[in-house]
Design a protein around this motif. Structure first.
Motif, PDB file in Angstrom:
ATOM      1  N   ALA A 325       0.815  -1.217   0.000  1.00 54.64           N
ATOM      2  CA  ALA A 325       0.000   0.000   0.000  1.00 54.64           C
ATOM      3  C   ALA A 325       0.846   1.263   0.000  1.00 54.64           C
ATOM      4  CB  ALA A 325      -0.937   0.001   1.211  1.00 54.64           C
ATOM      5  N   LEU A 326       2.034   1.206   0.571  1.00 59.37           N
ATOM      6  CA  LEU A 326       2.911   2.383   0.598  1.00 59.37           C
ATOM      7  C   LEU A 326       3.473   2.720  -0.772  1.00 59.37           C
ATOM      8  CD1 LEU A 326       4.868   1.651   3.893  1.00 59.37           C
ATOM      9  CD2 LEU A 326       3.240   3.507   3.526  1.00 59.37           C
ATOM     10  N   GLY A 327       3.582   1.732  -1.644  1.00 57.56           N
ATOM     11  CA  GLY A 327       4.075   1.968  -3.004  1.00 57.56           C
ATOM     12  C   GLY A 327       5.460   2.580  -3.011  1.00 57.56           C
ATOM     13  N   ASP A 328       5.663   3.522  -3.908  1.00 55.72           N
ATOM     14  CA  ASP A 328       6.977   4.134  -4.094  1.00 55.72           C
ATOM     15  C   ASP A 328       7.344   5.130  -2.996  1.00 55.72           C
ATOM     16  OD1 ASP A 328       7.289   2.662  -6.376  1.00 55.72           O
ATOM     17  OD2 ASP A 328       6.603   4.254  -7.725  1.00 55.72           O
ATOM     18  N   THR A 329       6.419   5.418  -2.067  1.00 53.45           N
ATOM     19  CA  THR A 329       6.748   6.339  -0.969  1.00 53.45           C
ATOM     20  C   THR A 329       7.650   5.675   0.076  1.00 53.45           C
ATOM     21  OG1 THR A 329       4.806   5.739   0.368  1.00 53.45           O
ATOM     22  CG2 THR A 329       4.526   7.493  -1.282  1.00 53.45           C
ATOM     23  N   HIS A 330       7.728   4.360   0.032  1.00 56.58           N
ATOM     24  CA  HIS A 330       8.554   3.605   0.983  1.00 56.58           C
ATOM     25  C   HIS A 330       9.816   3.128   0.281  1.00 56.58           C
ATOM     26  CE1 HIS A 330       9.701   0.918   4.178  1.00 56.58           C
ATOM     27  NE2 HIS A 330       9.579  -0.149   3.416  1.00 56.58           N
ATOM     28  N   PRO A 331      11.013   3.376   0.863  1.00 59.36           N
ATOM     29  CA  PRO A 331      11.303   3.709   2.261  1.00 59.36           C
ATOM     30  C   PRO A 331      11.727   5.160   2.500  1.00 59.36           C
ATOM     31  CG  PRO A 331      13.254   2.771   1.277  1.00 59.36           C
ATOM     32  CD  PRO A 331      12.219   2.855   0.180  1.00 59.36           C
ATOM     33  N   ALA A 332      11.352   6.068   1.609  1.00 60.38           N
ATOM     34  CA  ALA A 332      11.859   7.450   1.708  1.00 60.38           C
ATOM     35  C   ALA A 332      11.559   8.095   3.062  1.00 60.38           C
ATOM     36  CB  ALA A 332      11.266   8.299   0.585  1.00 60.38           C
ATOM     37  N   GLY A 333      10.379   7.820   3.623  1.00 59.20           N
ATOM     38  CA  GLY A 333      10.019   8.430   4.903  1.00 59.20           C
ATOM     39  C   GLY A 333      10.931   7.988   6.029  1.00 59.20           C
ATOM     40  N   MET A 334      11.217   6.692   6.097  1.00 57.81           N
ATOM     41  CA  MET A 334      12.103   6.191   7.147  1.00 57.81           C
ATOM     42  C   MET A 334      13.534   6.695   6.953  1.00 57.81           C
ATOM     43  SD  MET A 334      10.963   2.364   8.293  1.00 57.81           S
ATOM     44  CE  MET A 334      11.763   1.577   6.925  1.00 57.81           C
ATOM     45  N   ILE A 335      13.969   6.768   5.711  1.00 58.62           N
ATOM     46  CA  ILE A 335      15.313   7.289   5.435  1.00 58.62           C
ATOM     47  C   ILE A 335      15.429   8.728   5.938  1.00 58.62           C
ATOM     48  CG2 ILE A 335      16.913   7.984   3.615  1.00 58.62           C
ATOM     49  CD1 ILE A 335      15.942   5.562   2.006  1.00 58.62           C
ATOM     50  N   HIS A 336      14.415   9.536   5.642  1.00 61.89           N
ATOM     51  CA  HIS A 336      14.431  10.952   6.031  1.00 61.89           C
ATOM     52  C   HIS A 336      14.522  11.097   7.548  1.00 61.89           C
ATOM     53  CE1 HIS A 336      13.498  15.214   6.068  1.00 61.89           C
ATOM     54  NE2 HIS A 336      12.454  14.989   6.833  1.00 61.89           N
ATOM     55  N   LEU A 337      13.680  10.365   8.277  1.00 60.55           N
ATOM     56  CA  LEU A 337      13.697  10.471   9.740  1.00 60.55           C
ATOM     57  C   LEU A 337      15.001   9.927  10.310  1.00 60.55           C
ATOM     58  CD1 LEU A 337      10.049   9.409  10.686  1.00 60.55           C
ATOM     59  CD2 LEU A 337      11.023  11.705  10.749  1.00 60.55           C
ATOM     60  N   GLY A 338      15.469   8.818   9.753  1.00 62.73           N
ATOM     61  CA  GLY A 338      16.706   8.227  10.245  1.00 62.73           C
ATOM     62  C   GLY A 338      17.906   9.123  10.020  1.00 62.73           C
ATOM     63  N   GLU A 339      17.947   9.785   8.887  1.00 60.94           N
ATOM     64  CA  GLU A 339      19.056  10.711   8.626  1.00 60.94           C
ATOM     65  C   GLU A 339      19.028  11.886   9.598  1.00 60.94           C
ATOM     66  OE1 GLU A 339      18.620  11.580   4.482  1.00 60.94           O
ATOM     67  OE2 GLU A 339      19.888   9.879   3.866  1.00 60.94           O
ATOM     68  N   GLN A 340      17.833  12.343   9.971  1.00 63.53           N
ATOM     69  CA  GLN A 340      17.744  13.392  10.996  1.00 63.53           C
ATOM     70  C   GLN A 340      18.280  12.893  12.331  1.00 63.53           C
ATOM     71  OE1 GLN A 340      14.174  15.856  11.436  1.00 63.53           O
ATOM     72  NE2 GLN A 340      13.363  14.851   9.615  1.00 63.53           N
ATOM     73  N   PRO A 358      28.052   7.577  13.267  1.00 61.80           N
ATOM     74  CA  PRO A 358      26.917   6.847  12.696  1.00 61.80           C
ATOM     75  C   PRO A 358      27.174   6.537  11.219  1.00 61.80           C
ATOM     76  CG  PRO A 358      26.214   8.877  13.803  1.00 61.80           C
ATOM     77  CD  PRO A 358      27.692   8.965  13.588  1.00 61.80           C
ATOM     78  N   GLN A 359      26.772   5.344  10.791  1.00 60.19           N
ATOM     79  CA  GLN A 359      26.969   4.923   9.406  1.00 60.19           C
ATOM     80  C   GLN A 359      25.781   4.080   8.967  1.00 60.19           C
ATOM     81  OE1 GLN A 359      30.899   3.450   8.048  1.00 60.19           O
ATOM     82  NE2 GLN A 359      29.885   1.523   7.527  1.00 60.19           N
ATOM     83  N   GLY A 360      25.228   4.379   7.800  1.00 59.56           N
ATOM     84  CA  GLY A 360      24.126   3.588   7.275  1.00 59.56           C
ATOM     85  C   GLY A 360      23.199   4.427   6.431  1.00 59.56           C
ATOM     86  N   PHE A 361      21.981   3.911   6.237  1.00 61.82           N
ATOM     87  CA  PHE A 361      21.031   4.501   5.306  1.00 61.82           C
ATOM     88  C   PHE A 361      19.944   5.315   5.994  1.00 61.82           C
ATOM     89  CE2 PHE A 361      22.881   1.097   2.858  1.00 61.82           C
ATOM     90  CZ  PHE A 361      22.923   1.584   1.560  1.00 61.82           C
ATOM     91  N   GLY A 362      20.018   5.491   7.297  1.00 62.74           N
ATOM     92  CA  GLY A 362      18.949   6.176   8.022  1.00 62.74           C
ATOM     93  C   GLY A 362      17.920   5.190   8.514  1.00 62.74           C
ATOM     94  N   LEU A 363      17.335   4.416   7.621  1.00 63.43           N
ATOM     95  CA  LEU A 363      16.326   3.438   8.036  1.00 63.43           C
ATOM     96  C   LEU A 363      16.928   2.313   8.865  1.00 63.43           C
ATOM     97  CD1 LEU A 363      16.982   1.049   5.816  1.00 63.43           C
ATOM     98  CD2 LEU A 363      15.508   2.439   4.372  1.00 63.43           C
ATOM     99  N   GLY A 412      25.200  -1.601  18.802  1.00 65.85           N
ATOM    100  CA  GLY A 412      25.289  -0.296  18.164  1.00 65.85           C
ATOM    101  C   GLY A 412      24.363  -0.073  16.993  1.00 65.85           C
ATOM    102  N   LEU A 413      23.473  -1.028  16.711  1.00 65.10           N
ATOM    103  CA  LEU A 413      22.576  -0.931  15.561  1.00 65.10           C
ATOM    104  C   LEU A 413      21.281  -0.229  15.952  1.00 65.10           C
ATOM    105  CD1 LEU A 413      22.680  -1.928  12.583  1.00 65.10           C
ATOM    106  CD2 LEU A 413      21.430  -3.958  13.330  1.00 65.10           C
ATOM    107  N   TRP A 414      20.800   0.642  15.063  1.00 62.31           N
ATOM    108  CA  TRP A 414      19.547   1.382  15.257  1.00 62.31           C
ATOM    109  C   TRP A 414      18.622   1.091  14.075  1.00 62.31           C
ATOM    110  CZ3 TRP A 414      19.236   5.900  18.827  1.00 62.31           C
ATOM    111  CH2 TRP A 414      20.392   6.058  19.599  1.00 62.31           C
ATOM    112  N   PHE A 415      17.352   0.838  14.362  1.00 59.86           N
ATOM    113  CA  PHE A 415      16.338   0.634  13.327  1.00 59.86           C
ATOM    114  C   PHE A 415      15.251   1.699  13.437  1.00 59.86           C
ATOM    115  CE2 PHE A 415      17.761  -3.857  13.758  1.00 59.86           C
ATOM    116  CZ  PHE A 415      18.020  -4.143  12.422  1.00 59.86           C
TER     117      PHE A 415
END
Length: 447
Positions: A325-340, A358-363, A412-415
């Protein structure tokens, strides 16, 4: 005031009188000051038996992609529970879930279900050996593929047992492993395409499969360097080797097509766990039809009394529908919040002179606590991670975070989850500020 955990301390003492070591998975004993006992969760929050509320970035070791106790999933499980939890037979639900996986994942022509990703790994490796008639599996240092005799070969050896640069050790961290299993593996260094080429050349005609985490989440959250995935694909095609992507962590976190679509490749077989069941014991093996031929013919045994039980299938169907149901909007939202969140942690680290990287994709990302006088910059492989990560100092900061109500994984991992919001990130950083200040004031390096 920082959180305290008297009821968890009491329960852990009680548990040790009945449960071996007081826990049901060895890694849980790492939590300091005590393995916590939880009462309930809701969305991004967890509540322990002492009434403490945590903003949860451990999120069931990545399985709770949809947040804690989502109502729709609870309703789906409850509805199925009234019909029956287990029949040791077929249900339409298993076709529903299999068809969704075919729709979502490139190359998912056929599907088989199990109860854990560890089981799926064993199935995938057995299939690869049967398909090729070859004895060896190539895997990478620091990559985790379940806790079995096969899954942990070469996972995290201590520096004095690494082996050479050219021939990494096949050491298993557990006693009681069948010794002969170790000799069925070849271990290579991650993010070194030329080293990989050499390892395949050394064992020409003997390697059945190359298995890997597309993003090395279990050790330092290391993306593949340019050319790494392409080299794996090239070598598999040129040498008749089965390419197995272990997407236990990355599956559906990186979108409906998993990390393979996000990164632009198609493996022969894919291992799915964690988010595919949203917290119930459910896992899947998907891949191209020709690699399932030995299962289809019955020449390879794939079995399990609880495989494809309807209770877990009901949960999995609900989970997959959320991602679709999220379609192409996922995972951009999680990436954005994770990068913040990553940026905010970096700012706190600089403010309090705490060497966190910190190292990774945000999500999903990892916080490396740098040892004194080591270089900064991306960490690309397991050995570099061990050289640079100050595990005792991270453990102290992690405890400070926990006692201020921010929960990340011990190593040290964050999700991020789909339930995390901007307000959660803001509040987490506010709590983390207290934790960083306390850590900076209290930490003293061991003599």
């Amino acid at each position: 005031m920082s959180y305290t955990f008297p009821k968890s301390v009491e329960l852990f003492a009680r548990a040790q009188r009945s449960i071996a070591a007081g826990v049901n998975s060895g890694i849980r004993k790492m939590e300091a000051p005590v393995p916590l006992y939880f009462d309930h969760g809701s969305g991004s929050r967890l509540f322990d038996v002492d009434g403490n509320e945590f903003i949860d970035f451990q999120i069931g070791q990545g399985a709770i992609l949809y947040g804690h106790a989502p109502k729709g999933m609870a309703d789906a499980i409850a509805k199925q529970a009234h019909k029956g939890t287990h029949w040791a037979a077929q249900s339409e639900l298993e076709i529903d879930v299999a068809e969704r996986l075919q729709q979502m994942i490139p190359g998912a022509e056929r599907v088989r279900f199990n109860n854990s990703a560890t089981e799926v790994v064993l199935s995938a490796l057995r299939l690869a050996r049967a398909h090729t008639g070859r004895p060896l599996i190539l895997k990478f240092e620091g990559h985790y593929h379940g806790w079995s005799d096969e899954g942990l070969v070469g996972y995290a050896p201590p520096p004095d047992k690494w082996g050479t640069e050219d021939d990494p050790t096949r050491l298993h961290p557990s006693q009681g492993v069948i010794p002969e299993v170790l000799n069925t593996f070849v271990v290579a260094r991650w993010n070194d395409p030329e080293h990989l080429r050499q390892r395949v050349k050394e064992h020409h005609g003997q390697i059945a499969a190359i298995i890997f985490e597309p993003v090395l989440c279990n050790t330092g959250c290391m993306p593949p360097v340019p050319g790494m995935i392409e080299t794996i694909r090239e070598l598999c095609d040129a040498n008749g080797i089965v390419m197995i992507a272990d997407e236990t962590i990355t599956g559906f976190r990186f979108g409906a097509g998993c990390a393979q679509k996000f990164l632009g490749f198609t493996p022969d077989l894919t291992i799915l766990g964690k988010a595919v069941g949203g917290g119930v014991p459910f896992a899947a093996l998907v891949g191209k039809e020709k690699f399932f031929a030995k299962i289809i013919s019955g020449q390879v045994v794939h079995a399990g009394t609880l495989n494809a039980n309807p209770l877990c299938l009901a949960a999995a169907k609900w989970c997959l529908d959320q991602v679709i149901a999220l379609g192409d909007t996922h995972p951009a939202g999680m990436i954005h919040l994770g990068e913040q969140l990553m940026a905010g942690l970096c700012q706190l680290a600089q403010q309090h002179e705490v060497p966190v990287l910190p190292q990774g994709f945000g999500l999903v990302f990892h916080c490396t606590m740098l040892k004194p006088d080591v270089e900064e910059g991306p960490i690309l492989n397991y050995r570099d991670y061990v050289h640079r990560h100050d595990a005792p100092r991270w453990a102290h900061l992690r405890r400070c975070l926990l006692e201020e109500g921010v929960r990340a994984i011990e190593r040290g991992l964050w999700f991020l989850s789909l339930a995390h919001t901007q307000a959660d990130i803001d509040e987490a950083l506010k709590r983390a500020a207290k934790a960083f200040a306390r850590h900076a004031a209290e930490w003293k390096a061991p003599c």
